[in-house]
Motif scaffolding. Structure first.
Motif, PDB file in Angstrom:
ATOM      1  N   TYR A  94       0.829  -1.210   0.000  1.00 30.19           N
ATOM      2  CA  TYR A  94       0.000   0.000   0.000  1.00 30.19           C
ATOM      3  C   TYR A  94       0.864   1.261   0.000  1.00 30.19           C
ATOM      4  CZ  TYR A  94      -4.079  -2.912   1.080  1.00 30.19           C
ATOM      5  OH  TYR A  94      -5.085  -3.836   1.038  1.00 30.19           O
ATOM      6  N   GLU A  97       2.043   1.730  -3.468  1.00 24.27           N
ATOM      7  CA  GLU A  97       0.930   2.076  -4.354  1.00 24.27           C
ATOM      8  C   GLU A  97       0.508   3.531  -4.201  1.00 24.27           C
ATOM      9  OE1 GLU A  97      -3.744   0.686  -4.990  1.00 24.27           O
ATOM     10  OE2 GLU A  97      -2.342  -0.609  -3.904  1.00 24.27           O
ATOM     11  N   THR A  98       0.506   4.036  -2.958  1.00 24.28           N
ATOM     12  CA  THR A  98       0.047   5.413  -2.707  1.00 24.28           C
ATOM     13  C   THR A  98       1.177   6.431  -2.748  1.00 24.28           C
ATOM     14  OG1 THR A  98       0.325   5.118  -0.315  1.00 24.28           O
ATOM     15  CG2 THR A  98      -1.835   4.578  -1.259  1.00 24.28           C
ATOM     16  N   PHE A 132      -9.532   2.755  -1.527  1.00 26.21           N
ATOM     17  CA  PHE A 132      -9.371   2.871  -0.081  1.00 26.21           C
ATOM     18  C   PHE A 132     -10.667   3.420   0.516  1.00 26.21           C
ATOM     19  CE2 PHE A 132      -5.107   3.035  -1.821  1.00 26.21           C
ATOM     20  CZ  PHE A 132      -4.444   2.107  -1.033  1.00 26.21           C
ATOM     21  N   THR A 146      -9.544  -1.659   2.968  1.00 27.07           N
ATOM     22  CA  THR A 146      -9.769  -2.108   1.591  1.00 27.07           C
ATOM     23  C   THR A 146     -10.490  -3.446   1.660  1.00 27.07           C
ATOM     24  OG1 THR A 146      -7.700  -3.359   1.446  1.00 27.07           O
ATOM     25  CG2 THR A 146      -7.617  -1.023   0.803  1.00 27.07           C
TER      26      THR A 146
END
Length: 270
Positions: A94, A97-98, A132, A146
């Motif tokens: 995560y 990804e963010t 999210f 999630t």
């Protein structure tokens, strides 16, 4: 499970014995035994792959299926035993990804597992659509989840019970596989029993210097230096010698009689 392992070990030993005996010049009876003993390689492969070396006695204890045999079971065990590592891996995913390196996956008794970021990055997380899901806002942080994280939480919580249920199901599959081979396994067991008896008698004959009688179709019955195994063993244990005896019960050349009549106290036995 321990019984399944006993079947596996028996097949292994039977195949090893059959291989050894096949290299010897055996009488017909023993040659046939090796045929009955040299089978069930497919079942052995299955049990070898499925079971650990020393399974527990009861299926309800679990832990008897070998790692790598069943992917779903391996996953459940990983979640059960290494849940924190799995969560840490998801956190790293995560964060990448963010693009938020400070993002954390945490847990409490109210929300369970959740993703937390500082208020500074809250807008960025909220702007990532349905990926999210916003759960809670605090003074300094925002918390999300999630679908993947919720599913992971459920699987972690249920992993122990799920692993045991999978093992019980696999136990039944293995048990059924053995039952389907009951007839050839029975032949193998009988062959091993006959080999055991034959080997024991051969070992005893060698150690005690016994000989095999010559048996034919005549009416001759003649024993030279005959010995009684039980009486001889009893005398040996007391340190006393055994006196061998001859016995001739063949038909009389004169009248062909083949019966002896023993009289007197204790002469005829009881």
């Amino acid at each position: 499970p321990a019984t399944l392992a006993a079947v596996r070990n028996t097949i292994t030993q039977s195949l090893d014995l059959a291989e050894t005996l096949s290299q010897l010049d055996l009488p017909p009876l023993l040659s046939q035994l090796t045929v009955d003993m040299a089978q069930q390689e497919e079942l052995l492969d299955l049990l070898d792959q499925a079971l650990i070396a020393e399974p527990p006695l009861l299926a309800r204890d679990g832990g008897f299926i070998a790692a790598g045999f069943h992917a779903e079971l391996d996953e459940a065990r990983t979640l059960r035993d290494e849940g924190r590592g799995v969560v840490a891996g998801l956190q790293a995913q995560y964060a990448e990804e963010t693009g938020i390196s400070s993002l954390k996956v945490k847990h409490n008794n109210v929300l369970g597992y959740f993703i937390e970021c500082t208020a500074t990055h809250g807008e960025k997380m909220l702007g990532m659509g349905e990926r999210f899901i916003h759960r809670q806002t605090t003074a300094n942080a925002l918390r999300f989840t999630t679908v993947e994280l919720s599913d992971l939480e459920t699987r972690i919580l249920n992993a122990g019970g799920r692993a045991l249920e999978i093992e019980k199901r696999l136990f039944e599959d293995l048990r059924q596989a053995i039952l389907e081979q009951a007839a050839p396994l029975g032949s193998m067991a009988r062959a091993l029993a006959e080999l055991d008896l034959t080997t024991a008698l051969a070992d005893l004959a060698r150690s005690e210097d016994w000989c095999r009688p010559v048996i034919d179709d005549s009416r001759t019955f003649r024993i030279d230096a005959g010995r009684h195994p039980v009486v001889e063993a009893a005398l040996k244990s007391d340190g006393d010698p055994f006196v061998a005896n001859d016995c001739e019960l063949s038909p009389s050349p004169r009248d062909g009689a083949a019966i002896w009549l023993l009289t007197g106290p204790n002469m005829a036995g009881t």
